[in-house]
Design a protein around this motif. Structure first.
Motif, PDB file in Angstrom:
ATOM      1  N   ALA A  28      33.505  21.656 -51.440  1.00 40.96           N
ATOM      2  CA  ALA A  28      33.444  21.440 -50.343  1.00 40.96           C
ATOM      3  C   ALA A  28      34.383  19.818 -50.442  1.00 40.96           C
ATOM      4  O   ALA A  28      34.020  18.391 -50.218  1.00 40.96           O
ATOM      5  N   GLU A  29      35.467  19.983 -50.845  1.00 39.40           N
ATOM      6  CA  GLU A  29      36.393  18.637 -50.137  1.00 39.40           C
ATOM      7  C   GLU A  29      38.124  19.102 -49.349  1.00 39.40           C
ATOM      8  O   GLU A  29      38.150  20.423 -49.016  1.00 39.40           O
ATOM      9  N   VAL A  30      38.174  17.999 -49.072  1.00 35.40           N
ATOM     10  CA  VAL A  30      39.549  18.325 -48.667  1.00 35.40           C
ATOM     11  C   VAL A  30      40.868  17.462 -49.550  1.00 35.40           C
ATOM     12  O   VAL A  30      40.285  15.915 -50.067  1.00 35.40           O
ATOM     13  N   ARG A  31      42.033  17.698 -49.598  1.00 35.76           N
ATOM     14  CA  ARG A  31      42.861  16.920 -49.836  1.00 35.76           C
ATOM     15  C   ARG A  31      43.807  16.165 -48.899  1.00 35.76           C
ATOM     16  O   ARG A  31      44.460  17.446 -47.844  1.00 35.76           O
ATOM     17  N   VAL A  32      43.813  15.174 -48.570  1.00 39.07           N
ATOM     18  CA  VAL A  32      44.552  14.176 -47.784  1.00 39.07           C
ATOM     19  C   VAL A  32      45.710  13.948 -48.143  1.00 39.07           C
ATOM     20  O   VAL A  32      46.369  13.285 -49.281  1.00 39.07           O
ATOM     21  N   ARG A  33      46.928  14.272 -47.037  1.00 43.81           N
ATOM     22  CA  ARG A  33      47.867  13.558 -47.726  1.00 43.81           C
ATOM     23  C   ARG A  33      48.096  12.347 -46.840  1.00 43.81           C
ATOM     24  O   ARG A  33      47.785  12.284 -45.580  1.00 43.81           O
ATOM     25  N   VAL A  34      47.810  11.389 -47.182  1.00 40.97           N
ATOM     26  CA  VAL A  34      47.929   9.556 -47.029  1.00 40.97           C
ATOM     27  C   VAL A  34      49.204   9.488 -46.008  1.00 40.97           C
ATOM     28  O   VAL A  34      49.838   9.543 -46.898  1.00 40.97           O
ATOM     29  N   THR A  35      48.934   9.016 -44.306  1.00 41.28           N
ATOM     30  CA  THR A  35      49.885   8.729 -44.453  1.00 41.28           C
ATOM     31  C   THR A  35      49.656   6.482 -44.205  1.00 41.28           C
ATOM     32  O   THR A  35      50.653   6.097 -44.157  1.00 41.28           O
ATOM     33  N   ARG A  36      47.824   6.975 -43.793  1.00 43.54           N
ATOM     34  CA  ARG A  36      47.374   5.078 -44.059  1.00 43.54           C
ATOM     35  C   ARG A  36      46.893   4.787 -44.782  1.00 43.54           C
ATOM     36  O   ARG A  36      45.850   5.669 -44.630  1.00 43.54           O
ATOM     37  N   ASP A  72      45.675  18.823 -46.403  1.00 41.17           N
ATOM     38  CA  ASP A  72      46.365  19.123 -46.476  1.00 41.17           C
ATOM     39  C   ASP A  72      45.865  20.988 -47.773  1.00 41.17           C
ATOM     40  O   ASP A  72      46.731  21.936 -47.652  1.00 41.17           O
ATOM     41  N   ALA A  73      45.324  20.601 -47.936  1.00 41.87           N
ATOM     42  CA  ALA A  73      44.127  21.744 -48.305  1.00 41.87           C
ATOM     43  C   ALA A  73      43.130  21.345 -48.293  1.00 41.87           C
ATOM     44  O   ALA A  73      42.238  20.603 -48.422  1.00 41.87           O
ATOM     45  N   VAL A  74      42.414  22.545 -48.413  1.00 42.79           N
ATOM     46  CA  VAL A  74      40.644  22.434 -47.980  1.00 42.79           C
ATOM     47  C   VAL A  74      40.397  23.296 -50.169  1.00 42.79           C
ATOM     48  O   VAL A  74      40.637  23.937 -50.163  1.00 42.79           O
ATOM     49  N   GLY A  75      39.154  22.856 -50.068  1.00 41.84           N
ATOM     50  CA  GLY A  75      38.207  23.321 -51.897  1.00 41.84           C
ATOM     51  C   GLY A  75      37.382  24.798 -50.885  1.00 41.84           C
ATOM     52  O   GLY A  75      37.475  24.948 -49.984  1.00 41.84           O
ATOM     53  N   VAL A  82      40.723  22.333 -41.423  1.00 42.53           N
ATOM     54  CA  VAL A  82      41.944  23.655 -42.320  1.00 42.53           C
ATOM     55  C   VAL A  82      42.901  22.689 -42.024  1.00 42.53           C
ATOM     56  O   VAL A  82      42.910  20.853 -41.729  1.00 42.53           O
ATOM     57  N   PRO A  83      44.457  22.837 -43.189  1.00 41.70           N
ATOM     58  CA  PRO A  83      45.496  21.714 -43.377  1.00 41.70           C
ATOM     59  C   PRO A  83      46.157  21.947 -41.901  1.00 41.70           C
ATOM     60  O   PRO A  83      45.967  22.827 -41.218  1.00 41.70           O
ATOM     61  N   GLY A  84      46.227  20.789 -42.076  1.00 38.82           N
ATOM     62  CA  GLY A  84      47.152  19.688 -40.639  1.00 38.82           C
ATOM     63  C   GLY A  84      45.892  19.159 -39.728  1.00 38.82           C
ATOM     64  O   GLY A  84      47.068  18.318 -38.701  1.00 38.82           O
ATOM     65  N   ASP A  85      45.287  19.534 -39.581  1.00 42.39           N
ATOM     66  CA  ASP A  85      43.700  18.430 -39.291  1.00 42.39           C
ATOM     67  C   ASP A  85      43.828  17.057 -39.841  1.00 42.39           C
ATOM     68  O   ASP A  85      44.496  16.547 -40.671  1.00 42.39           O
ATOM     69  N   ARG A  86      44.015  16.209 -38.801  1.00 45.24           N
ATOM     70  CA  ARG A  86      44.671  14.255 -38.873  1.00 45.24           C
ATOM     71  C   ARG A  86      42.793  14.137 -38.920  1.00 45.24           C
ATOM     72  O   ARG A  86      41.724  14.264 -38.316  1.00 45.24           O
ATOM     73  N   VAL A  87      42.367  13.566 -39.851  1.00 52.11           N
ATOM     74  CA  VAL A  87      41.737  12.692 -40.415  1.00 52.11           C
ATOM     75  C   VAL A  87      41.226  11.233 -40.557  1.00 52.11           C
ATOM     76  O   VAL A  87      42.243  10.777 -41.074  1.00 52.11           O
TER      77      VAL A  87
END
Length: 309
Positions: A28-36, A72-75, A82-87
Motif C-alpha cells: 500500500a505504498e508508492v515510490r515517487v521519483r521526486v521532481t519537486r 517509480d514503483a508500487v508496493g 502505476v509507474p509513470g503516473d504524475r502524483v
C-alpha cells in the motif's frame, strides 16, 4: 539516490548532501521519483528539534513533507497507481526520517493524489501542506455562505489559500497582513487590515458587529481574536493551542490524498491560485530554509530535485 540530510538537531549548517539507498516499497505504498518538493516553516522547526516532544526522529533525517513527481514503483496490493503516473502528496510520516528532499521517497497510497493535466510540478509540490491546512481549518470552522471570517496572516501560504476557498464558499473575508500585501488580498475579494499595534481597533472599524469565525494562522493574536469574535463564534488556530481553553480548536493537518486531489482539481480549473516565490536546486536547501525563516518570501519556496519535471 542523492538526498539532503542532517545527523542531529541544529541549524542550517547541519544539512549535508549525501548518497542514500533507494527506499524500499512496502504494501500500500508508492515510490515517487521526486521532481519537486517545497519548503514549509515546519521543516526547519523540525530540524531545530522543535517537534521532538511530539514526534520521534531517526537520524540521519531527510527533511521535507511536500512532494510532486512520478510514480517509480508500487508496493503489493496498490492498484490505485502505476509507474509513470504524475502524483503529489503531503508525505508526512509518523517518524521523522525519510522526507522528500531526495531523489526518491515512499508514500502511503492513501496520501497520494494524481496531478491533473495543466498543473505543473512546481505548483503541485507547493500545494499539499498549505492547501490541506487551509482546507482543514475551514472545515473545522464550518465556514459557509453568509459567514464573516477573520483570517490572521492572510497573505501567507496557508492564509492566501484559505481566503480563496472561503470567498468561493460565499463568506465575507477579512484578512490581516502587512500593507505591502493589501492589494494581493483585495484582488481575491478579501478586505485587508494591517496587523500590529491597534489591530483590534482597526478590526472594529471594518467589522463593528464582530465576526462569526476566526482562523489564526500565526499565533500571538488570541486576545484580538476573542475581542472581535461574536458570542457563539468559532475559533481555530494552527499556531496556538491556547485557543482550546476558550472553546476553540488547535488544528494539526493530516495527509489526505482525496482532499489534496480536490484541491489540485481546483487549481486545474483556475479557481485556486498557488503563489510561488522562487525555486532552489536540491543542494541549496539551506538557503531556502534561511529565506523561509527570515520571512522574506512572497510565496512558496520550491526545491527542484529532478529537472525533468
Amino acid at each position: 539516490m542523492r538526498a539532503m540530510t542532517y545527523d542531529r538537531y541544529g541549524d542550517d549548517d547541519e544539512l549535508r548532501m549525501v548518497e542514500r539507498p533507494d527506499p524500499k516499497v512496502g504494501p500500500a505504498e508508492v515510490r515517487v521519483r521526486v521532481t519537486r518538493a517545497s519548503v514549509n516553516p515546519v521543516d526547519w522547526k523540525v530540524m531545530s528539534g522543535g517537534l521532538d516532544p511530539l514526534m520521534d526522529a531517526r537520524f540521519p533525517v531527510v527533511p521535507g513533507w511536500d512532494v510532486a513527481g512520478v510514480v517509480d514503483a508500487v508496493g503489493p496490493d496498490t492498484p490505485e497507481f502505476v509507474p509513470g503516473d504524475r502524483v503529489a502528496a503531503y508525505a508526512r510520516k509518523q517518524v521523522v526520517s525519510a522526507g522528500t528532499f531526495a531523489e526518491y521517497v515512499t508514500v502511503r497510497v492513501d496520501d497520494v493524489a494524481a496531478v491533473p493535466d495543466g498543473v505543473g510540478d512546481d505548483v503541485a509540490a507547493a500545494l499539499p501542506l498549505t492547501g490541506l491546512t487551509a482546507l482543514r481549518v475551514l472545515e473545522t470552522l464550518a465556514v459557509t455562505k453568509g459567514d464573516t471570517l477573520l483570517v490572521h496572516a492572510a497573505s501567507g501560504g496557508v492564509g492566501h489559500l484559505a481566503c480563496q476557498l472561503a470567498v468561493a464558499a460565499g463568506a465575507t473575508v477579512i484578512g490581516t497582513a502587512s500593507p505591502a500585501n493589501h492589494d494581493k488580498l483585495a484582488a481575491i475579494g478579501v478586505t485587508p487590515v494591517a496587523h500590529g499595534d491597534g489591530l483590534a481597533e482597526r478590526l472594529a472599524e471594518v467589522a463593528p458587529d464582530g465576526v462569526d469565525a476566526v482562523a489564526d494562522l500565526v499565533g500571538g493574536v488570541l486576545d484580538v481574536s476573542l475581542a472581535v469574535l461574536r458570542d457563539g463564534g468559532r475559533l481555530a488556530s494552527v499556531a496556538d493551542p491556547g485557543v482550546e481553553e476558550h472553546g476553540g480548536r488547535w488544528v494539526w493537518v493530516r495527509p489526505d490524498g482525496q482532499r489534496l486531489g480536490g484541491l489540485l482539481d481546483e487549481v486545474a480549473e483556475g479557481r485556486l491560485t498557488v503563489d510561488i516565490d522562487r525555486t532552489f536546486p536540491l543542494e541549496r536547501v539551506a538557503e531556502a530554509f534561511a529565506l523561509s525563516r527570515e520571512g522574506g518570501a512572497q510565496g512558496k519556496l520550491v526545491i527542484e530535485v529532478d529537472s525533468a519535471g
